[in-house]
Motif scaffolding. Structure first.
Motif, short mmCIF file in Angstrom:
data_model
loop_
_atom_site.label_atom_id
_atom_site.label_comp_id
_atom_site.label_asym_id
_atom_site.label_seq_id
_atom_site.Cartn_x
_atom_site.Cartn_y
_atom_site.Cartn_z
N MET A 103 -6.08 -4.67 -6.20
CA MET A 103 -6.74 -4.24 -4.98
C MET A 103 -7.93 -3.36 -5.36
SD MET A 103 -5.16 -2.31 -1.64
CE MET A 103 -4.64 -0.84 -2.43
N VAL A 104 -9.01 -3.52 -4.63
CA VAL A 104 -10.23 -2.75 -4.89
C VAL A 104 -10.60 -1.95 -3.65
CG1 VAL A 104 -12.67 -2.85 -5.50
CG2 VAL A 104 -11.07 -4.45 -6.56
N LEU A 105 -10.74 -0.64 -3.82
CA LEU A 105 -11.23 0.26 -2.78
C LEU A 105 -12.65 0.64 -3.13
CD1 LEU A 105 -8.17 2.67 -2.48
CD2 LEU A 105 -8.69 0.73 -1.01
N VAL A 106 -13.53 0.69 -2.14
CA VAL A 106 -14.92 1.07 -2.37
C VAL A 106 -15.21 2.31 -1.53
CG1 VAL A 106 -17.34 0.40 -2.21
CG2 VAL A 106 -15.61 -1.29 -2.88
N LEU A 107 -15.62 3.39 -2.20
CA LEU A 107 -16.01 4.63 -1.54
C LEU A 107 -17.53 4.73 -1.58
CD1 LEU A 107 -15.52 7.37 -0.24
CD2 LEU A 107 -15.10 8.29 -2.52
N SER A 108 -18.17 4.58 -0.42
CA SER A 108 -19.62 4.68 -0.31
C SER A 108 -19.96 6.07 0.20
CB SER A 108 -20.15 3.62 0.65
OG SER A 108 -19.81 2.33 0.19
N ARG A 109 -20.72 6.81 -0.59
CA ARG A 109 -21.00 8.22 -0.30
C ARG A 109 -22.38 8.46 0.29
NH1 ARG A 109 -19.62 10.88 -6.12
NH2 ARG A 109 -17.46 11.48 -5.78
N THR A 110 -22.46 9.56 1.06
CA THR A 110 -23.73 10.14 1.49
C THR A 110 -23.67 11.61 1.09
OG1 THR A 110 -23.80 8.64 3.38
CG2 THR A 110 -25.25 10.56 3.46
N TYR A 111 -24.70 12.04 0.36
CA TYR A 111 -24.71 13.40 -0.19
C TYR A 111 -25.50 14.36 0.69
CZ TYR A 111 -23.15 10.97 -4.41
OH TYR A 111 -22.46 10.20 -5.31
N PHE A 112 -24.96 15.56 0.86
CA PHE A 112 -25.62 16.64 1.59
C PHE A 112 -25.50 17.92 0.75
CE2 PHE A 112 -23.83 13.72 4.77
CZ PHE A 112 -24.96 13.45 5.53
N ARG A 138 3.85 -3.51 -5.73
CA ARG A 138 3.76 -4.95 -6.04
C ARG A 138 3.21 -5.16 -7.46
NH1 ARG A 138 1.33 -5.04 -0.72
NH2 ARG A 138 -0.70 -5.20 -1.73
N ASN A 139 3.11 -4.08 -8.22
CA ASN A 139 2.58 -4.10 -9.58
C ASN A 139 1.12 -4.53 -9.65
OD1 ASN A 139 4.89 -3.13 -10.95
ND2 ASN A 139 5.82 -5.14 -10.69
N GLU A 140 0.39 -4.31 -8.56
CA GLU A 140 -1.06 -4.54 -8.57
C GLU A 140 -1.73 -3.28 -9.11
OE1 GLU A 140 -2.97 -5.78 -4.91
OE2 GLU A 140 -1.10 -6.69 -4.22
N SER A 167 0.00 4.86 2.10
CA SER A 167 0.83 3.69 2.35
C SER A 167 0.20 2.43 1.78
CB SER A 167 1.06 3.55 3.85
OG SER A 167 1.77 2.36 4.12
N LEU A 168 -1.09 2.25 2.03
CA LEU A 168 -1.82 1.09 1.52
C LEU A 168 -1.78 1.03 -0.01
CD1 LEU A 168 -3.86 -1.29 2.24
CD2 LEU A 168 -5.64 0.40 1.75
N VAL A 169 -2.10 2.15 -0.66
CA VAL A 169 -2.15 2.21 -2.13
C VAL A 169 -0.76 2.05 -2.73
CG1 VAL A 169 -2.68 3.71 -4.10
CG2 VAL A 169 -4.29 3.53 -2.19
N TYR A 170 0.22 2.76 -2.20
CA TYR A 170 1.57 2.69 -2.76
C TYR A 170 2.17 1.29 -2.64
CZ TYR A 170 2.17 7.70 -3.72
OH TYR A 170 2.07 8.97 -4.25
N LYS A 171 1.91 0.61 -1.53
CA LYS A 171 2.43 -0.76 -1.38
C LYS A 171 1.84 -1.67 -2.45
CE LYS A 171 3.57 -0.60 3.51
NZ LYS A 171 3.14 -0.93 4.87
N ALA A 172 0.56 -1.54 -2.74
CA ALA A 172 -0.06 -2.35 -3.79
C ALA A 172 0.54 -2.01 -5.15
CB ALA A 172 -1.58 -2.13 -3.80
N LEU A 173 0.72 -0.73 -5.43
CA LEU A 173 1.29 -0.32 -6.71
C LEU A 173 2.74 -0.82 -6.85
CD1 LEU A 173 -0.15 3.30 -6.94
CD2 LEU A 173 -0.88 1.31 -8.27
#
Length: 131
Positions: free
Chosen positions: A1-10, A121-123, A113-119
């Motif tokens: 599974m891939v999560l993408v964090l798109s940032r805006t800096y202030f 499943r050994n992803e 919940s999202l991350v732990y479920k993937a982990l």
């Protein structure tokens, strides 16, 4: 599974949008970018594996693995980056200003919940941090 964090800096904080395979998960808050200085800066952009971690303070949460020159960079609840974070990332339900958000615990429970479920499943779970 891939999560993408798109940032805006202030100057006072960093706001982000966290997506999983094109689907919005939650917003995020972090400290401002101050050259990766420990405890006062967000972490560098890059790719990080995520894993489960337990501590007395945060109970079960999510840790970013192998962050350059940093240790114990976590996803955990917080609504004010300047007051509650030391380099970690806080998921929030709604952004309310630079480095400020609302209902962090609710957003954190959903993300965990999202991350732990993937982990379970050994992803592997990869976080890509970008601007």
């Amino acid at each position: 599974m891939v999560l993408v964090l798109s940032r805006t800096y202030f100057p006072d904080g960093t706001n982000g949008k966290l997506d999983c395979e094109g689907k919005f998960i939650c917003s995020t808050i972090e400290l401002p970018w101050i050259n990766n200085e420990k405890k006062v800066s967000c972490i560098p952009e890059g790719k990080y594996l995520l894993r489960k971690r337990y501590s007395r303070k945060f109970q079960w949460h999510i840790e970013l693995v192998d962050v350059i020159d940093r240790r114990f960079i976590l996803f955990h609840p917080a609504n004010n980056a300047q007051k509650e974070l030391k380099g970690c990332i806080a998921p929030v339900t709604k952004l309310s200003g630079p480095g400020l958000g609302l209902q962090s615990r609710h957003a954190f429970v959903s993300l965990k919940s999202l991350v732990y479920k993937a982990l379970e499943r050994n992803e592997s779970v990869l976080l890509i941090v970008q601007s």
